[in-house]
Design an enzyme around this catalytic site. Structure first.
Site, short mmCIF file in Angstrom:
data_model
loop_
_atom_site.label_atom_id
_atom_site.label_comp_id
_atom_site.label_asym_id
_atom_site.label_seq_id
_atom_site.Cartn_x
_atom_site.Cartn_y
_atom_site.Cartn_z
NE ARG A 16 -2.71 -0.34 3.28
CZ ARG A 16 -2.75 -0.33 4.61
NH1 ARG A 16 -2.88 0.78 5.27
NH2 ARG A 16 -2.63 -1.47 5.27
CB SER A 104 -8.48 -0.96 1.66
OG SER A 104 -9.31 -1.42 2.69
CG HIS A 105 -9.97 1.66 5.24
ND1 HIS A 105 -9.41 0.40 5.20
CD2 HIS A 105 -9.33 2.32 6.23
CE1 HIS A 105 -8.48 0.32 6.13
NE2 HIS A 105 -8.41 1.47 6.78
CE LYS A 114 -7.17 -5.09 1.28
NZ LYS A 114 -8.54 -5.02 1.88
CG ASP A 240 -13.92 -1.68 3.36
OD1 ASP A 240 -14.65 -2.41 2.66
OD2 ASP A 240 -12.75 -2.00 3.65
CG ASP A 242 -11.31 -3.44 -0.11
OD1 ASP A 242 -11.74 -2.97 0.96
OD2 ASP A 242 -10.44 -4.33 -0.15
CG ASP A 244 -11.93 -6.06 2.82
OD1 ASP A 244 -12.27 -4.96 3.27
OD2 ASP A 244 -10.74 -6.35 2.57
NE ARG A 245 -12.17 -2.17 6.96
CZ ARG A 245 -12.35 -1.01 7.59
NH1 ARG A 245 -12.78 -0.98 8.84
NH2 ARG A 245 -12.09 0.12 6.98
CG HIS A 327 -11.65 -7.42 7.92
ND1 HIS A 327 -11.51 -7.52 6.55
CD2 HIS A 327 -10.89 -6.37 8.30
CE1 HIS A 327 -10.69 -6.57 6.12
NE2 HIS A 327 -10.30 -5.86 7.16
#
Length: 459
Positions: A16, A104-105, A114, A240, A242, A244-245, A327
């Protein structure tokens, strides 16, 4: 040729950085080459590739794909979508690995990658070794290039997620995609589900004009809470950047944090898997662990970190796991990866079959008072040492300590936690009690331990 990454981008669970400063298309190409080399050494060659809705993601995905094929790997491009769609592709397309281009966030100028490697999480030292592999790269010229296959998978993924909805009564639901990568999926998914669905920020926009796409921050849920109130919704769901949360609010606009949501999900899962282990990270409320036990499950406390949780879930065969951060991992009927969209569908099914609303379920939980997650700066060179010092003092004092990830200390007043972040130069703390007075005592104990190591607890 040989490539050197900015050392700050090789993180514990992903790669990242800030595009144009610490991360570039040259890095993306080198990541593709290094990953292809690593995969070939393990006997693999096919890699699914997906990208999120950030403005820089298409160019990074193109460079990544070029790097993969330059080293002979075959790239299966599944298109734009959320990270769980990449995980789904890696689990179902017969590929050897997967890479997701996502920030992501994080803020709009950030981006990253990832990974899935032969069905498992790829993290920690494996990511660090990619840097070493990139340094050893020679010229790719003369090698047989891998093939590129276009395999859009969004419709198949949505159909799979929707398949597990088995509800009875329709609900009214507000969804906030936060202009992130879940936008198109949410639009198509809700068209398949019964009930009335109010969509917010469903247009994918990498500038995130409405609010930052992180549902663990209360101010990012204000728009959703307003929609739930105005539209008289049964609940609201947020994702979020992407996907995944997950973030959830009940009909009264109250936020259900990850551990509270896990109680609702675990109750349902344990009806099919009585006595099963249910995983939660060390930051979760004691209420969750106690409720799992009360419902006939076996509570298992695990180290924080989505890659660590996934690995532990597979190791012990748990049907469900979750983190405070949102998650959540279903192996009950699903693949064991963190998919917030799938979690939303399972939650809606549970609520539509229940005589109780989500607000009712929240009200039935034991009442506790706790701090939010307290994060405060501590140098990388010092943070783990501070935790070690605290642990040693507590052991000498014969305190009741769980040390699977930092120290979690139980007292008559409740518990407090101190751990070092794996991804940032910070210490993380939390405390929980049945009373405000007990919480104050716990915070004082925590502050005293930190002070003995020369660290001040903020606030």
């Amino acid at each position: 040729m040989s490539h050197r990454f900015d050392p700050t981008i090789l993180r514990e669970y992903d790669i990242r950085g800030i595009v144009g400063q610490t991360l570039s298309t040259a890095d993306a190409r080198a990541i593709g080459r290094a990953y292809a080399v690593t995969l070939a050494e393990a006997g693999g060659s096919r890699v699914a590739v997906c990208y999120d809705g950030r403005l820089t993601s298409p160019e990074l995905e193109a460079a990544l794909t070029d790097g993969l094929t330059a080293e002979g790997a075959d790239a299966v491009r599944i298109g734009r979508g959320p990270t769980p769609m990449l995980y789904y592709a890696a689990a179902t397309l017969g590929v050897d690995a997967g890479i997701m281009v996502t920030g992501s966030h994080n803020p709009p100028d950030h981006n990253g990658f990832k990974f899935v490697f032969q069905g498992k999480s790829f993290y920690g030292t494996a990511i660090q070794r990619l840097g070493d592999t990139a340094l050893g790269l020679g010229a790719a010229a003369g090698r047989t290039r891998g093939r590129v296959q276009e395999h859009p998978i969004r419709e198949e993924y949505i159909a799979r997620v929707a398949r597990d909805y088995d509800g009875d009564r329709p609900l009214t639901v507000a969804w906030d995609a936060g202009n992130g990568a879940t936008g198109e999926v949410v639009q198509e998914l809700t068209a398949r589900l019964p009930g009335r669905h109010v969509l917010l920020n469903e247009t994918i926009d990498g500038t995130f004009p409405a609010h930052h796409p992180d549902p663990t921050i209360p101010e990012n849920l204000v728009q959703l809470q307003e929609a739930v109130a105005n539209e008289r919704c049964d609940l609201g769901i947020a994702f979020d950047g992407d996907g995944d949360r997950i973030g959830v609010v009940d009909s009264q606009g109250r936020i259900l944090w990850g551990d509270q949501l896990m109680v609702v999900l675990a109750r349902d899962v344990l009806t099919r898997h009585p006595g099963a282990p249910i995983l939660a990270d060390v930051k979760a409320s004691q209420v969750l662990f106690d409720e799992i036990a009360r419902m006939g499950g076996r509570p298992v406390m695990a180290a924080t970190g989505h890659s660590l949780i996934k690995a532990k879930l597979a190791e012990i065969g748990a049907p469900l796991a979750g983190e405070m951060s949102g998650h959540i991992f279903f192996a009950d009927g699903y693949y064991g990866f963190d998919d917030a969209i799938y979690v939303a569908v399972r939650l809606l099914a549970i609520l539509s079959r229940s005589p109780y609303s989500l607000a009712d379920m929240r009200d039935r939980l034991p009442s506790v008072v706790n701090t939010p997650e307290l994060r405060f700066a501590c140098p990388d060179t010092r943070k783990f040492e501070v935790v070690r010092e605290v642990r040693e003092r507590l052991r000498k004092a014969a305190a009741e300590v769980t040390d699977i990830d930092g120290v979690r200390v139980r007292t008559a007043d409740g518990w407090w936690l101190l751990r070092a972040s794996n991804t940032q130069a910070v210490l993380v703390a939390r405390a929980e009690s049945a009373t405000e007075e007990g919480l104050a005592r716990l915070k004082s104990e925590l502050a005293a331990e930190l002070a003995a190591s020369g660290v001040e607890l903020p606030g």
